[in-house]
Design a protein around this motif. Structure first.
Motif, mmCIF file in Angstrom:
data_model
loop_
_atom_site.group_PDB
_atom_site.id
_atom_site.type_symbol
_atom_site.label_atom_id
_atom_site.label_comp_id
_atom_site.label_asym_id
_atom_site.label_seq_id
_atom_site.Cartn_x
_atom_site.Cartn_y
_atom_site.Cartn_z
ATOM 1 N N VAL A 102 0.108 -3.283 5.985
ATOM 2 C CA VAL A 102 -1.102 -2.940 6.738
ATOM 3 C C VAL A 102 -1.645 -4.216 7.370
ATOM 4 N N HIS B 167 -0.164 0.686 10.217
ATOM 5 C CA HIS B 167 0.579 0.881 8.967
ATOM 6 C C HIS B 167 2.064 0.973 9.323
ATOM 7 N N THR C 203 0.740 4.828 1.552
ATOM 8 C CA THR C 203 0.050 5.529 2.637
ATOM 9 C C THR C 203 0.480 6.988 2.662
ATOM 10 N N VAL D 132 3.860 -0.166 1.995
ATOM 11 C CA VAL D 132 3.503 -0.152 3.418
ATOM 12 C C VAL D 132 2.773 -1.450 3.766
ATOM 13 N N GLN E 150 0.824 -1.205 0.000
ATOM 14 C CA GLN E 150 0.000 0.000 0.000
ATOM 15 C C GLN E 150 0.862 1.260 0.000
#
Length: 297
Positions: free
Chosen positions: A248, A267, A236, A246, A234
């Motif tokens: 999560v 995160h 972020t 990232v 991800q």
């Protein structure tokens, strides 16, 4: 008497005449020829005896030369074997049939992955992700803003091996923690409130107990696990900057006896650790807390 004398003289005369007829030179030649024939006979016998009598030194030389030839033949045989071995290895390495076997393994792996859902594949990949990649890479101070009202300061004091010591200051509350990072878990292995000394304690540090497990991706593939993987790629966004790749993870706990849940979503950015957090309490006194990174020093 006269008659007897006459006969004797006649015999003597005949004998003298016969003796006069023999040539002395022919007699000598006959004797010389007889001696030459005897000498030639002896010379013919000598080579025959020479053939029967062998020289001992020549016999020894011949035996030694035979032994040397046998030794040289034995010595050269291993070299021939080594050459054959090397040539065999080179032939095996150059054999295209050997190299052609490798793609078969890929085919087997591809067939083994058939029928696996995308979600299961993601969970399997995450279980192999080393969480150490998300550890803070150096001491730093991170400031978070909670619900746009309160600040929480995370000071990374020291990093040694797979241990990270941090001091969290929230209002008047100071909490010293030591986090242990492994390939699949992040755990609090030491915690002290309002400590007198916040200096590094990681020299020779050995954990005694696990206070709390913050992340456990080894359980992400279990349906009843309290940890769920949301994403590991991800992007972020924070007031500081955007972080990519990232991790999560969501942690689910029971809020109270009513069965209400508390969902905590974390995160973690590579080399920085925690950058964002959200807690949703669905119990009787439920609340929602959003914490985001606003500064790094």
């Amino acid at each position: 008497m006269k008659k007897l004398l006459t006969i004797m003289l006649s015999v003597a005369f005949i004998l003298s005449a016969c003796a006069a007829d023999v040539d002395p030179e022919s007699l000598e030649n006959d004797q010389a020829d007889q001696g030459t024939s005897e000498a030639s006979a002896e010379s013919e016998e000598q080579p025959a005896e020479a053939e029967k009598t062998e020289d001992p030194e020549s016999v020894e030389n011949e035996s030694e030369s035979k032994e040397q030839e046998e030794e040289s033949a034995v010595t050269t045989e291993p070299e021939d074997e080594e050459d054959n071995t090397d040539s065999g290895e080179e032939a095996a390495s150059e054999d295209p049939a050997v190299e052609a076997e490798e793609p078969e393994e890929d085919t087997v792996e591809a067939s083994a992955n058939e029928g696996v859902s995308e979600e299961e594949t993601k969970e399997e990949q995450t279980s192999n992700v080393g969480l150490k990649a998300y550890m803070p890479k150096k001491p730093m101070t991170k400031t978070f803003m909670q619900n746009d009202e309160y600040e929480a300061v995370y000071e990374i004091v020291d990093i040694q091996g797979n241990y990270v010591q941090q001091v969290i200051t929230f209002g008047d509350m100071v909490t010293l923690q030591v986090l242990q990072w492994t390939e699949g878990t992040v755990s609090v292995v030491y915690e002290e409130f309002n400590p007198e000394d916040t200096a590094s304690m990681l020299d020779g540090f050995k954990p005694v107990e696990t206070v709390d497990v913050l992340i456990d991706v080894t359980q992400s593939s279990q349906s009843e696990s309290s940890f769920k993987l949301i994403d590991d790629k991800q992007t972020t966004s924070t007031p500081v900057r955007d972080f990519e790749n990232v991790l999560v993870v969501q942690k689910i706990e029971k809020a109270d006896s009513s069965g209400a849940e508390v969902r905590s979503t974390f995160h973690y950015a590579p080399d920085y650790g925690l950058i964002k957090e959200k807690i949703e309490d669905k119990g009787e006194n439920g609340y929602t807390m959003n914490s985001k990174l606003i500064d790094i020093k």
